[in-house]
Scaffold this motif. Structure first.
Motif, PDB file in Angstrom:
ATOM      1  N   CYS A  73       0.844  -1.198   0.000  1.00 40.58           N
ATOM      2  CA  CYS A  73       0.000   0.000   0.000  1.00 40.58           C
ATOM      3  C   CYS A  73       0.884   1.255   0.000  1.00 40.58           C
ATOM      4  O   CYS A  73       1.815   1.371   0.805  1.00 40.58           O
ATOM      5  CB  CYS A  73      -0.894  -0.013   1.229  1.00 40.58           C
ATOM      6  N   ARG A  75      -0.032   4.149   0.869  1.00 36.91           N
ATOM      7  CA  ARG A  75      -0.391   5.077   1.948  1.00 36.91           C
ATOM      8  C   ARG A  75       0.162   4.621   3.293  1.00 36.91           C
ATOM      9  O   ARG A  75       0.623   5.440   4.087  1.00 36.91           O
ATOM     10  CB  ARG A  75      -1.909   5.220   2.025  1.00 36.91           C
ATOM     11  N   CYS A  76       0.070   3.306   3.570  1.00 34.23           N
ATOM     12  CA  CYS A  76       0.454   2.847   4.907  1.00 34.23           C
ATOM     13  C   CYS A  76       1.553   1.792   4.871  1.00 34.23           C
ATOM     14  O   CYS A  76       1.990   1.327   5.926  1.00 34.23           O
ATOM     15  CB  CYS A  76      -0.762   2.305   5.650  1.00 34.23           C
ATOM     16  N   CYS A 141      -4.405  -0.349   0.176  1.00 36.40           N
ATOM     17  CA  CYS A 141      -4.793  -1.638   0.748  1.00 36.40           C
ATOM     18  C   CYS A 141      -6.308  -1.783   0.873  1.00 36.40           C
ATOM     19  O   CYS A 141      -6.817  -2.884   0.913  1.00 36.40           O
ATOM     20  CB  CYS A 141      -4.102  -1.849   2.094  1.00 36.40           C
ATOM     21  N   CYS A 145      -7.810   1.460   5.109  1.00 34.08           N
ATOM     22  CA  CYS A 145      -6.401   1.869   5.209  1.00 34.08           C
ATOM     23  C   CYS A 145      -6.230   2.892   6.321  1.00 34.08           C
ATOM     24  O   CYS A 145      -6.951   3.885   6.372  1.00 34.08           O
ATOM     25  CB  CYS A 145      -5.933   2.474   3.884  1.00 34.08           C
ATOM     26  N   PRO A 146      -5.300   2.642   7.243  1.00 32.37           N
ATOM     27  CA  PRO A 146      -5.114   3.582   8.354  1.00 32.37           C
ATOM     28  C   PRO A 146      -4.577   4.932   7.892  1.00 32.37           C
ATOM     29  O   PRO A 146      -4.530   5.867   8.683  1.00 32.37           O
ATOM     30  CB  PRO A 146      -4.103   2.857   9.256  1.00 32.37           C
TER      31      PRO A 146
HETATM   32 ZN   LIG Z   1      -2.979   1.084   3.375  1.00 26.55          ZN
END
Ligand SMILES: [Zn+2]
Length: 174
Positions: A73, A75-76, A141, A145-146
């Motif tokens: 991912c 982003r995380c 993800c 997603c956190p």
């Molecule tokens: Zn993520």
């Protein structure tokens, strides 16, 4: 219409199709356990439905492929698995005349796939290129997603580590 299945195989003998009238179709399904996309990336459980159509210049391959990918991912940085799909359309040019066996001029467009002198049409490069297109440029993800906060924390650690290296270099200077 009969559909032929290729299991962990991408090569189709198209001699009969090349001899058939323009507009003749053949249908195939393909399954590959694994397909290498480049040196450090591959996809699993590749399935494709393929239609081969005899055209005036060669064979047009159209269809849809589905792949399972293990991605990270953006982003995380969590690793996750997902399934992706892509439709494809590509032309294949014969390199020899199927009736005379004489060589044919190569296609002007280098991107066009070719059918080898044994009338083997190989779907491998086609599937590889469109599997790459099927994968997202910025994989995320999922909706759960956190978010990038966890990524920022990691970036801060990397920056801190780089600054520490830089500081150490500066400290070493006479
Ligand atoms: Zn993520």
């Amino acid at each position: 219409m009969r559909t032929r299945h290729l299991e962990n195989d991408t090569i189709i003998n198209v001699a009969q199709l090349l001899k058939a009238p323009v507009g003749t179709e053949r249908f195939f399904t393909v399954h590959l356990d694994y397909l290498t996309l480049d040196s450090d990336l591959g996809v699993r459980d590749v399935t494709a439905s393929v239609r081969l159509l005899r055209t005036s210049s060669g064979i047009l391959a159209t269809g849809e492929l589905h792949v399972s990918a293990h991605l990270t991912c953006v982003r995380c940085l969590t690793e996750f698995d997902n399934r992706y799909s892509e439709t494809f359309e590509a032309e294949y040019w014969p390199t020899v005349d199927v009736l005379t066996g004489l060589p044919l001029p190569p296609p002007e467009d280098e991107d066009i796939f070719t059918i080898d002198q044994n009338h083997h049409l190989d779907l491998h490069e086609l599937l590889r290129q469109f599997a790459i297109l099927a994968l997202p440029s910025y994989p995320v993800c999922g909706p759960q997603c956190p978010g990038p906060e966890s990524l920022w924390r990691q970036e801060e650690e990397i920056v801190d580590a780089r600054l520490a290296v830089l500081q150490a270099l500066l400290d070493e200077r006479p």
